[in-house]
Design an enzyme around this catalytic site. Structure first.
Site, short mmCIF file in Angstrom:
data_model
loop_
_atom_site.label_atom_id
_atom_site.label_comp_id
_atom_site.label_asym_id
_atom_site.label_seq_id
_atom_site.Cartn_x
_atom_site.Cartn_y
_atom_site.Cartn_z
N CYS A 197 9.16 -5.12 0.31
CA CYS A 197 9.43 -5.45 -1.09
C CYS A 197 10.74 -4.86 -1.57
O CYS A 197 11.29 -5.28 -2.57
CB CYS A 197 8.29 -4.97 -1.97
SG CYS A 197 6.69 -5.63 -1.48
N GLN A 254 -3.47 -2.42 1.11
CA GLN A 254 -3.40 -2.09 2.53
C GLN A 254 -4.74 -1.59 3.08
O GLN A 254 -4.86 -1.33 4.28
CB GLN A 254 -2.32 -1.02 2.77
CG GLN A 254 -0.92 -1.45 2.38
CD GLN A 254 -0.32 -2.49 3.30
OE1 GLN A 254 -0.76 -2.66 4.44
NE2 GLN A 254 0.68 -3.19 2.82
N HIS A 289 -2.79 -12.12 1.73
CA HIS A 289 -1.96 -12.21 2.94
C HIS A 289 -1.86 -10.88 3.69
O HIS A 289 -1.30 -10.84 4.78
CB HIS A 289 -0.58 -12.77 2.61
CG HIS A 289 0.36 -11.83 1.93
ND1 HIS A 289 1.38 -11.18 2.59
CD2 HIS A 289 0.45 -11.44 0.63
CE1 HIS A 289 2.06 -10.44 1.73
NE2 HIS A 289 1.51 -10.58 0.54
N THR A 347 -4.65 -23.23 -13.67
CA THR A 347 -5.52 -23.91 -12.72
C THR A 347 -5.54 -23.17 -11.39
O THR A 347 -4.50 -22.91 -10.81
CB THR A 347 -5.04 -25.36 -12.49
OG1 THR A 347 -5.03 -26.05 -13.74
CG2 THR A 347 -5.96 -26.08 -11.51
N ALA A 373 -1.33 -9.35 -5.59
CA ALA A 373 -1.61 -8.01 -6.10
C ALA A 373 -0.68 -7.63 -7.24
O ALA A 373 -1.09 -6.90 -8.16
CB ALA A 373 -1.50 -6.99 -4.97
#
Length: 358
Positions: free
Chosen positions: A304, A168, A186, A222, A72
């Site tokens: 974070c 979220q 995730h 890639t 994100a």
């Protein structure tokens, strides 16, 4: 160990793990192809990526395209930097650092106020030169659900674009309309290292990452078929299980709220994702609590920002004092949390708090 930190990351769904492994090498050793190669293995890998793209898109509003990213944070940077131009950016005061720091880096920006319950009121003014508004759908620290439909409408009325951080929200509740929406795999039981930016049809972004011109010429590099496939299956599972997951989480919420009777809730009780319980107790030493209840995985704030030593900007924005913010904890639960695990984990936290006499 008991895991109660679902806002930081979620356990990998078994189905997503199987899809991930299939495209790391595959049962016959031919699943590692480059999806941008024209030969057979490359075409097979590309087909896996496109199937994943369709599965991820199924939980978004119609009329948009999916750009795969590393997560994100990259998606948000692509959205904000790829629409750079004249004018200011308006962001809510409780946005994730990926939005706040990017807005500051891009220059002229304006922070939108939030109420004590964490709601960002749509009736407040934005600068006349606003070109982009960013208000997240569900806050990662206090779980508040924002009136994103109204903010999208307000952006249109001001001839501005609307970016929604739905990290979220995606896979848990309906993702509402926007011009751009950022997600991370995730957070809904997919693998780490992959995310996406949904871009409304007709909106052109500028290339931010130059190179081979992959991902519609917007995000060179890639792609990993394994990560994309894992994300796609996680999205498919979330779509199929959304109602069951919500019912399960509501039961866990009611149990946890009852156990923490007497603790103050941070943020709204009703306009909230109930898999997020952010609470505080006067006089609580959270660092000691986390040490004493070390076999329970919970948070003192956003993962974070952990270790920064800074008071949560979210808790400050809703009016908490520094002492109140520092006496707050966040407990997160979800699909794979059992009632027994929740009860055991909360009991350990409560026992450790009681040792402090609070």
């Amino acid at each position: 160990m008991i895991y109660l930190d679902y806002q930081a990351t979620t356990p990998l769904a078994p189905e997503a793990r199987d899809a991930l492994l299939r495209w790391l090498d595959g049962p016959d050793g031919t699943g590692f192809g480059n999806p941008h190669s024209p030969h057979r293995m490359g075409r097979q890998a590309a087909a896996a990526v496109e199937l994943a793209r369709d599965r991820v898109a199924a939980l978004f509003p119609p009329g948009g395209k999916i750009i795969f990213t590393s997560g994100a944070t990259e998606a948000i940077n692509l959205a904000m930097r790829g629409t750079a131009g004249v004018g200011s950016i308006s962001v809510s005061a409780i946005e994730h650092a990926a939005v706040l720091d990017t807005a500051r880096a891009l220059g002229k920006h304006h922070e939108l106020n939030v109420a004590a319950d964490g709601q960002c009121n749509v009736n407040q003014d934005v600068p006349q030169d606003t070109r982009l508004i960013a208000v997240m759908q569900v806050n990662n620290e206090i779980g508040t659900i924002q009136p994103t439909v109204e903010w999208h409408r307000k952006a249109k009325e001001n001839n501005a674009l609307y970016l929604c951080d739905a990290v979220q929200a995606y896979g848990k509740i309906e993702v509402t309309g926007a011009d751009m929406i950022a997600i991370s795999a995730h957070k809904f039981h997919g693998p780490k290292g992959v995310g996406a930016l949904w871009v409304r049809e007709g909106l052109d972004l500028s290339e931010v990452q130059t190179g081979g011109g992959q991902e519609h010429g917007l995000r060179s590099g890639t792609l990993s078929p394994a990560l994309c496939a894992g994300m796609g299956v996680a999205a498919l599972e979330a779509k199929d299980r959304m109602e069951r997951d919500a019912e399960h989480i509501e039961k866990l919420w009611n149990k946890a709220r009852g156990m923490f009777d007497g603790w103050e809730l941070n943020g709204s009780d009703t306009a909230r994702w109930h898999g997020n319980l952010n609470i505080r107790k006067e006089g609580l030493d959270v660092a000691r609590l986390m040490s004493d209840a070390r076999d329970v995985m919970f948070s003192a704030g956003s993962a974070c920002a952990s270790g920064s030593g800074r008071t949560s900007h979210v808790l400050k924005a809703i009016g908490l004092t520094q002492e109140q913010a520092k006496s707050s904890i966040r407990i997160g639960f979800g699909r794979y949390t059992t009632a027994e695990q929740l009860e055991q984990g909360c009991s350990k936290i409560l026992a450790a708090a009681a040792e402090q006499g609070v």
